[in-house]
Design an enzyme around this catalytic site. Structure first.
Site, PDB file in Angstrom:
ATOM      1  N   ASP A  36       0.822  -1.222   0.000  1.00 47.57           N
ATOM      2  CA  ASP A  36       0.000   0.000   0.000  1.00 47.57           C
ATOM      3  C   ASP A  36       0.847   1.259   0.000  1.00 47.57           C
ATOM      4  OD1 ASP A  36       0.791  -0.482   2.641  1.00 47.57           O
ATOM      5  OD2 ASP A  36      -1.132   0.152   3.513  1.00 47.57           O
ATOM      6  N   SER A 125      -5.639  -0.435  15.450  1.00 45.72           N
ATOM      7  CA  SER A 125      -5.448   1.018  15.483  1.00 45.72           C
ATOM      8  C   SER A 125      -6.320   1.710  14.445  1.00 45.72           C
ATOM      9  CB  SER A 125      -3.976   1.378  15.267  1.00 45.72           C
ATOM     10  OG  SER A 125      -3.506   0.875  14.032  1.00 45.72           O
ATOM     11  N   ASP A 169      -5.179  -0.067   5.676  1.00 47.56           N
ATOM     12  CA  ASP A 169      -5.918  -0.386   6.899  1.00 47.56           C
ATOM     13  C   ASP A 169      -7.094   0.557   7.092  1.00 47.56           C
ATOM     14  OD1 ASP A 169      -3.951  -2.240   7.190  1.00 47.56           O
ATOM     15  OD2 ASP A 169      -3.083  -1.388   9.006  1.00 47.56           O
TER      16      ASP A 169
END
Length: 368
Positions: A36, A125, A169
């Site tokens: 990513d 997170s 994410d």
């Protein structure tokens, strides 16, 4: 799910009901690891476990936050966000970025709860960041769409938290759904929702070894990729394909292996998407196996415990393939198995892993 108790949790701690509640899932990345932040392709899916928050406005600029999983309360003032190297930095990072963008906030109270295991490679997170931003969006009427929520969440983690993560994410926690894969191009953030085949089980097993992306190893890998790009004369490794591997292999150690992983992993994501569309689960399993080997040997982000889980999983007749999922240095393994067999296979792997290591693994999918 834990979402149903959010209002009661907030009430029992703060003595009043929250004005809004919000939630966001963790994610499991099927394939496309460390691609990513190299502008590549990823293929995550949401998991049932999620972060949940209750919020109410306060007069003034004070922020009061209680994390029930840690039994810790913290407070700070808007505009005075300061890095503490603790969980409150995620909250502070969000408010700091929102204020920098000109969004109008007042103080607020927040009660946070999550059943996404910390350090599991399942985006605990990002789930927290997206959950908080969803709640603040509703509480203050902020004009943010789901992609903007993901982008702000990433900035918060890159900034005050200090973890130089990519966008996968946050995009997954903001946009992905259970039972679907989010085929995401991290260069332009275009995405496609891909329904997962009904004749497969998705299995996720947490090794019990926690990682921390704000620590040095993850950021080191990103810096190595950036150095490889400088030597190769490209803006990002996304610009290169498997036809460029001869040039890549000529780089000095370990830059050659870092770049080789990213380039071949991008190709594996595209192959996995094609195989899922065709229902070729055996091929998906082969790609999982190749991906794990690349992460273990070329990117060097696996650990002994995770390698053991992968080995045990691949010995199961009903498991097509297994691989480390997430940034590595601990965390979880994702497997695909024949439909109806995943839970039993996962339980057998977990039991043997616990016997050999003395650790306590956690089977997160299939959910009970």
């Amino acid at each position: 799910m834990i979402r149903t108790g959010t209002a009661g949790d907030y009430l029992s701690h703060f003595g009043a009901a929250p004005e809004v509640t919000a939630h966001a899932p963790g994610r499991v990345n099927l394939i496309g690891e460390h691609t990513d932040y190299n502008d590549g392709f990823v293929l995550p899916s949401a998991i049932p476990q999620q972060a949940v928050i209750g919020l109410s406005r306060l007069e003034g600029d004070g922020v009061e936050v209680y994390a029930s999983d840690l039994n810790e309360a913290r407070a700070y003032r808007l505009g005075e966000e300061t890095q503490t190297h603790s969980w409150i930095d995620y909250v502070q990072g969000v408010t700091q970025e929102l204020v920098r963008d000109g969004h109008k906030l007042t103080g607020f109270r927040a009660h946070i709860r999550s059943d996404v295991p910390f350090g599991s490679g399942l985006s605990s997170s990002a789930a927290l960041l997206v959950c908080l931003l969803r709640g603040l969006r509703e509480l203050f009427g902020l004009p943010l769409d789901d992609v903007q929520v993901a982008q702000l969440a990433r900035r918060a983690e890159n900034g005050l938290v200090g973890a130089n993560v990519g966008i996968m994410d946050q995009m997954a926690c903001s946009l992905a759904q259970v039972g679907e894969a989010l085929f995401l191009d991290c260069r332009d953030l275009t995405f496609e929702r891909l329904k997962l085949p009904e004749d497969m089980d998705l299995v996720v097993l947490h090794s019990g070894v926690e990682h921390n992306h704000a620590a040095g190893d993850y950021n080191t890998r990103r810096a190595e990729c950036e150095r490889a790009c400088e030597l190769l004369g490209v803006a990002s490794l996304r610009e290169l394909g498997v036809e460029d591997l001869e040039r890549v292999n000529a780089l000095p150690e370990p830059l050659n292996r870092r770049a080789r992983h990213v380039i071949t992993e991008n190709a594996r994501v595209l192959e996995t998407v094609a195989a899922l569309r065709a229902g070729e689960l055996g091929r998906v399993g082969e790609l999982f196996t190749a991906s794990h080997a690349s992460m273990r040997d070329d990117y060097q982000v696996s650990v002994r415990e995770v390698d053991l889980i992968v080995t045990l999983a691949e010995a199961e007749a009903d498991v097509y393939g297994a691989r480390l999922t997430g940034g590595g240095f601990g965390g979880s393994v994702v497997m695909i198995a024949r439909h109806g067999t995943g839970r039993r296979a996962g339980e057998r792997v977990a039991a043997e892993y616990a016997r050999q290591t003395g650790r306590t693994p956690r089977l997160l999918m299939p959910a009970h």
